[in-house]
Design an enzyme around this catalytic site. Structure first.
Site, PDB file in Angstrom:
ATOM      1  N   ASP A 151      -1.722   7.613  15.623  1.00  0.00           N
ATOM      2  CA  ASP A 151      -2.088   6.306  16.172  1.00  0.00           C
ATOM      3  C   ASP A 151      -1.184   6.010  17.368  1.00  0.00           C
ATOM      4  OD1 ASP A 151       0.377   5.721  15.053  1.00  0.00           O
ATOM      5  OD2 ASP A 151      -0.313   3.928  13.992  1.00  0.00           O
ATOM      6  N   CYS A 198      11.187   2.699  17.603  1.00  0.00           N
ATOM      7  CA  CYS A 198      10.692   3.205  18.879  1.00  0.00           C
ATOM      8  C   CYS A 198       9.476   2.371  19.292  1.00  0.00           C
ATOM      9  CB  CYS A 198      10.326   4.686  18.730  1.00  0.00           C
ATOM     10  SG  CYS A 198      10.292   5.615  20.265  1.00  0.00           S
ATOM     11  N   TRP A 200       0.818  -1.218   0.000  1.00  0.00           N
ATOM     12  CA  TRP A 200       0.000   0.000   0.000  1.00  0.00           C
ATOM     13  C   TRP A 200       0.850   1.266   0.000  1.00  0.00           C
ATOM     14  CZ3 TRP A 200      -0.565  -4.054   3.489  1.00  0.00           C
ATOM     15  CH2 TRP A 200       0.144  -3.940   4.687  1.00  0.00           C
ATOM     16  N   GLU A 218      -5.713   0.660   5.247  1.00  0.00           N
ATOM     17  CA  GLU A 218      -5.883   1.335   6.540  1.00  0.00           C
ATOM     18  C   GLU A 218      -6.981   0.667   7.377  1.00  0.00           C
ATOM     19  OE1 GLU A 218      -4.078   3.407   7.993  1.00  0.00           O
ATOM     20  OE2 GLU A 218      -2.786   4.099   6.374  1.00  0.00           O
ATOM     21  N   LEU A 254      -9.543 -12.486  10.104  1.00  0.00           N
ATOM     22  CA  LEU A 254      -8.919 -11.185  10.287  1.00  0.00           C
ATOM     23  C   LEU A 254      -9.491 -10.453  11.496  1.00  0.00           C
ATOM     24  CD1 LEU A 254      -6.736  -9.479   8.971  1.00  0.00           C
ATOM     25  CD2 LEU A 254      -8.466  -8.472   7.477  1.00  0.00           C
ATOM     26  N   GLY A 255     -10.701 -10.837  11.886  1.00  0.00           N
ATOM     27  CA  GLY A 255     -11.284 -10.280  13.103  1.00  0.00           C
ATOM     28  C   GLY A 255     -11.927  -8.922  12.910  1.00  0.00           C
ATOM     29  N   TYR A 259      -8.077   9.178  12.697  1.00  0.00           N
ATOM     30  CA  TYR A 259      -6.780   8.699  12.229  1.00  0.00           C
ATOM     31  C   TYR A 259      -6.841   8.230  10.780  1.00  0.00           C
ATOM     32  CZ  TYR A 259      -3.343   5.251  11.033  1.00  0.00           C
ATOM     33  OH  TYR A 259      -2.406   4.539  10.324  1.00  0.00           O
TER      34      TYR A 259
END
Length: 349
Positions: free
Chosen positions: A135, A191, A23, A36, A79-80, A117
């Site tokens: 996010d 991070c 993507w 997304e 995938l839930g 978001y």
């Protein structure tokens, strides 16, 4: 703190080190939007295969809009968070009716399933809009970079962070399109959330107050999550003449409208389970095995006791007897029972 100093090193690092994800190779709003939505509360590694299969089956927003719901849900199986798939199709129908995607954050927010978001992420990546997408990764990077000890789960704090990140946005269109991705990539790969940050690899460590003050490992600050509610269930994998029984869940609530193995509340022993079968108009012939399983949702945890048995009788009208699960979307909460059913029926789940 002048956060703008971190922008150029961050973008240069991203261009040289970012993961090659499909993507990120497109400006097509449809493909970016699908990614997304799939990535909401789901790991990148889990999404990659689904993303490829989804776009192969539904290559355009019009194809998705016209898809039979059962086919869509089967493709989403495992995938839930299945409401995402339903909202995708609802939004696809709106986009198809309008003749294209809205190209602003405000317009994207009007689509079902698109929040702050997601709207910002699509607006920047697909349309070059200067919109900060914040996010969990971005909140973590920001908290460490600025040595912020505010509770990042607080909506007011999130709003304030978005405003600060918005001020960091570059001016060039090519940079705008990747800026949100660069911040998220830094949070996902350097991070990170589980363990200490990898500060020696960080392109903005020279500007990081968390590293300078040795507080990075303690950030971000979040209030503790509420303990999940535990629900006990008894699941029945019923076998009859080479078929097993499924039923549809209610149209609203958890796993709405998906297929499930018949089940009841509580952890029942064999005697109590037999009474349920009698109430359903079924007679047990052979009790084959007992299968325990657990499944964790966001706010609830299912502890399941399962019985695999051969029966006679028709069962309630809502039971669907089928020799294959291939065309029915059975959620991953029942994965152990789907696998056992496939083994016993000689097919695939």
């Amino acid at each position: 703190m002048d956060l703008s100093k971190a922008v150029r090193p961050l973008l240069d690092w991203y261009r040289n080190n970012a993961r090659d994800l499909p993507w990120r190779r497109t400006r097509d709003p449809y493909r970016i939007w699908v990614s997304e939505i799939m990535l909401q509360q789901t790991r990148v590694a889990a999404v990659l295969g689904y993303y490829a299969r989804f776009l192969e089956t539904f290559p355009t927003v019009e194809a998705l809009a016209a898809a039979p719901e059962d086919r869509l849900m089967k493709l989403w199986e495992g995938l839930g968070y299945y409401s995402r798939a339903r909202n995708l199709q609802r939004a696809a129908r709106l986009v198809a009716e309008r003749g294209g995607f809205p190209d602003t954050r405000a317009g994207l927010l009007e689509l079902p399933g698109v929040g702050d978001y997601t709207a910002s992420a699509i607006a920047s990546a697909a349309f070059g809009r200067r919109e900060a997408a914040v996010d969990g990764n971005v909140l973590r990077v920001y908290a460490r970079l600025t040595d912020c000890h505010d509770d990042v789960s607080d909506p007011g704090v999130k709003k304030a962070v978005r405003a600060r990140v918005q001020e960091m946005f570059p001016e060039e269109e090519a940079d705008i399109r990747i800026f949100n991705q660069a911040l998220m990539e830094l949070g996902a790969t350097v991070c990170g959330p589980n363990g200490p940050p990898r500060c020696l690899l960080c392109p903005v460590r020279d500007f990081c107050l968390g590293q300078a003050r040795c507080t990075a490992e303690t950030l971000p600050v979040k209030k503790p999550k509420k303990a999940r509610r535990v629900e006990e269930k008894t699941v029945f994998l019923l076998l009859r003449n080479g078929e097993t029984a499924l039923r549809k869940r209610p149209g609203t609530g958890l796993l709405a409208g998906l297929w499930e193995f018949p089940n009841v509340e509580g952890s029942l022993d064999e005697s109590a389970a037999g009474k349920i079968l009698a109430a359903w108009g079924l007679e047990p012939k052979v009790w084959r095995s007992r299968l325990a399983a657990r499944h964790i949702f966001t706010h609830v945890e299912w502890h399941m006791t399962g019985y695999v048995l051969e029966v006679s009788g028709e069962g309630p009208p809502e039971f669907l007897w089928t020799g294959s699960l291939e065309s029915r979307a059975v959620p991953s909460a029942f994965a152990r029972y789907s696998a056992e059913a496939a083994r016993l029926l000689g097919g695939t789940p």
